[in-house]
Design an enzyme around this catalytic site. Structure first.
Site, short mmCIF file in Angstrom:
data_model
loop_
_atom_site.label_atom_id
_atom_site.label_comp_id
_atom_site.label_asym_id
_atom_site.label_seq_id
_atom_site.Cartn_x
_atom_site.Cartn_y
_atom_site.Cartn_z
N GLY A 30 0.82 -1.20 0.00
CA GLY A 30 0.00 0.00 0.00
C GLY A 30 0.85 1.25 0.00
N CYS A 36 1.50 4.61 8.28
CA CYS A 36 2.48 3.58 7.95
C CYS A 36 2.93 2.93 9.25
CB CYS A 36 3.67 4.22 7.23
SG CYS A 36 5.14 3.18 7.14
N GLY A 37 3.23 1.64 9.21
CA GLY A 37 3.60 0.92 10.42
C GLY A 37 4.83 1.44 11.12
N ARG A 93 -2.68 -8.36 10.78
CA ARG A 93 -1.52 -7.60 11.26
C ARG A 93 -1.91 -6.82 12.51
NH1 ARG A 93 1.33 -2.58 7.93
NH2 ARG A 93 1.21 -1.11 9.67
N ASN A 142 7.70 -8.46 8.54
CA ASN A 142 8.08 -7.38 7.63
C ASN A 142 9.56 -7.07 7.81
OD1 ASN A 142 8.43 -5.04 6.18
ND2 ASN A 142 7.00 -3.81 7.37
#
EC number: 4.1.3.1
Length: 576
Positions: A105, A213-214, A250, A437
């Site tokens: 994404g 964003c992570g 997640r 990730n």
């Protein structure tokens, strides 16, 4: 007397078809594929939501392939490793070496939104953005698969035996962000993913309104129950479509600092409260509102918040209880006994509500304990949250029955964190698969790892159960690196830069884009032309005069090795 109703045969047939389909769905759910999956709905619910026209999806074949791939890796203690693909060029190159494909994404947000408006990963792009990129890549995969078949079937058996076969149909796992809204939005998003070619989808537990964003700050979690609803919505849509799309749950609970609500007791252990009784009746939100009413803004309001938080002594309720026991005027042995009793009664797997926790605290002699989780709430109403690996584990326990893989987003490549998370989740769900990730947001050189540790990181955590591992943005970074270094060199050295850094390297490494007309399928469509016109066409793209003939031979330049010097030869031919 009322006349008896005679059921028309059409109605009986309709019910018969319905019941047959219900039985088929139930048998499907009873298969090995779904032995770990929990559904809060029935097969009848699913069939009632289906139409009468049965459809099949290519993505379902890819989903089955992905499932087999991941389960094989899980059994072998290995991992499917991949990275985010930007375009058909990357996806076809990846197919030679990797067994899955990722669609990010973040990459779509920055390079390929359906409005063509780029931006950071805030999930504020149209919700068909990532599905469209999936379709872009899935179409390319199918095209290059067809192109390869045509090429191979034009070869002799001996030629085919010498020519490596490439499986271009590698399963795609796509970024579903937070599901893009409420239940119906998640359902429609998942429908798009199936239709566009995704074999797997991941959905995260951040708020869709404040999604980040992570690896950004300011992340807000939704309640455990809300994210379960998202996962159930996704699974329901997959069931309605009759597909086995792999679902990845997640959690961003490691680094999250806020949560939308305290409605779910599974979150209570991680919500922070003010423990300074001097702040009773002085909530942060009210203090900020008063400051704004007084004309303060910007840095002044930030100072109010910073000062309030500095004196609030924020703690989880458990931390507050433990500190209170330590300060009690009792013997050290009694303190230890009460702390042990507290820990035994309030362990994370029990998921106590705050009310239950307070009752236990009172039994331990803490009747007037001050702890208030409403006082520190933000202006938006969010509760403060103690992000941690343990918070991610608790969420992993809750999500596992509704997902095929669990992914914990982290802030660094930490073996200790990976081990703790894997062991924690698997203590309750030993067969669940895990995802990781391998983020380019980490400064890997600053991680303290040696080169050997970096090389071995993937296989080491694979042994813990992380059977799908991916670099989200490697396609983006590779594209940027190659383009920047080539543009700089091209500006300085002209065509020599291209020949040395691109063309010769393509040849030396056997990269099939060297013959880019062939790669793009000119031969393939010549076959169409010739087939339509009885086997011959004067307008074939790869006929006499195509410059790609120059690449069928290589020439050795003295002292240069077998790098090819056809450029000089072309000039010579042109002058003849």
């Amino acid at each position: 007397m009322a006349a008896s109703f005679s059921v028309p045969s059409m109605i009986m047939e309709e019910e018969g078809r319905f019941e047959t389909e219900v039985a088929e769905v139930q048998a499907w759910w009873n298969s090995e594929r779904f032995k770990l999956t929990r559904r809060p709905y029935s097969a009848r619910d699913v069939v009632a939501l289906r139409g009468s026209l049965k459809q099949s999806y290519g993505s379902n074949e890819m989903a089955k392939k992905l499932w087999t791939t991941l389960k094989t890796h899980q059994a072998n203690g290995t991992a499917s490793r991949t990275f985010g693909a930007l375009d058909p060029v990357q996806v076809t190159m990846m197919a030679k070496h990797l067994d899955s494909i990722y669609v990010s994404g973040w990459q779509c947000s920055s390079t390929h939104t359906t409005t063509n408006e780029p931006g950071p990963d805030l999930a504020d792009y149209p919700y068909d953005t990532v599905p469209n990129k999936v379709e872009h890549l899935f179409f390319a995969q199918q095209y290059h698969d067809r192109k390869q078949r045509e090429a191979r079937m034009s070869m002799s058996r001996e030629e085919r035996a010498r020519t490596p076969y490439v499986d271009y149909l590698k399963p795609i796992i796509a970024d579903g962000d937070t599901g893009f809204g409420g239940t119906t939005a998640t359902v429609k998003l998942c429908k798009l993913f199936v239709e566009r070619g995704a074999a797997g989808v991941h959905i995260e537990d951040q708020s869709s309104v404040t999604k980040k964003c992570g690896h950004m700050a300011g992340k807000v979690l939704v309640a455990v129950s809300e994210h379960i609803n998202r996962l159930v919505a996704a699974r329901l849509q997959f069931d309605v479509m009759g597909v086995e799309t792999v679902l990845v749950a997640r959690t961003d609970a490691v680094a999250a600092t806020l949560i939308q609500t305290n409605v779910d007791t599974r979150d209570h252990q991680f919500i922070l409260g003010a423990t300074n009784p001097n702040l009773r009746g002085k909530s942060l939100a009210n203090m900020l509102a008063e400051g704004m009413a007084a004309g303060k803004n910007g840095p002044q309001l930030q100072a109010i918040e910073d000062n309030w938080l500095a004196i609030a002594q924020l703690k989880t309720f458990s931390e507050c209880v433990m500190d209170a026991i330590k300060s009690m005027n009792i013997t050290e042995d009694e303190k230890r006994r009460r702390m042990n009793e507290w820990m035994n009664h309030s362990s994370y797997d029990k998921c106590l509500s705050n009310e239950q926790a307070r009752e236990i605290a009172e039994r331990l002699g803490l009747q007037n304990l001050f702890w208030d989780w409403d006082l520190p709430r933000t202006r938006e109403g969010f509760y403060r949250f103690r992000g941690s690996v343990m918070a991610a584990i608790v969420r992993g326990w809750a999500f596992a029955p509704h997902a095929d893989l669990i992914w914990m987003e982290t802030s660094s490549p930490d073996m200790v964190e990976c081990t703790r998370f894997a062991e924690g989740v698997k203590s309750m769900h030993p067969e669940i698969m895990l995802a990781y990730n391998l983020s380019p947001s980490f400064n890997w050189d600053a991680s303290g790892m040696t080169d050997e540790h970096m090389r071995d990181f993937i296989p080491r955590i694979a042994k813990l159960g992380f059977c799908w591992q991916f670099i989200t943005l490697a396609g983006f970074h590779a594209d940027a690196l190659v383009t920047d270094t080539f543009a700089r060199d091209f500006a300085r050295r002209g065509m020599l830069a291209y020949v040395e850094k691109i063309q010769r390297e393509e040849r030396n490494n056997g990269v099939d884009t060297l013959a880019h007309q062939k790669w793009s399928g000119a031969n393939f469509y010549d076959r169409y032309l010739k087939t339509v016109q009885g086997g011959i066409s004067s307008t074939a793209a790869m006929g006499k005069g195509v410059t790609e003939e120059q690449f069928k031979e290589t020439w050795t330049r003295p002292g240069a090795g077998n790098i090819g010097s056809e450029g000089n030869l072309v000039v010579a031919k042109a002058r003849m």
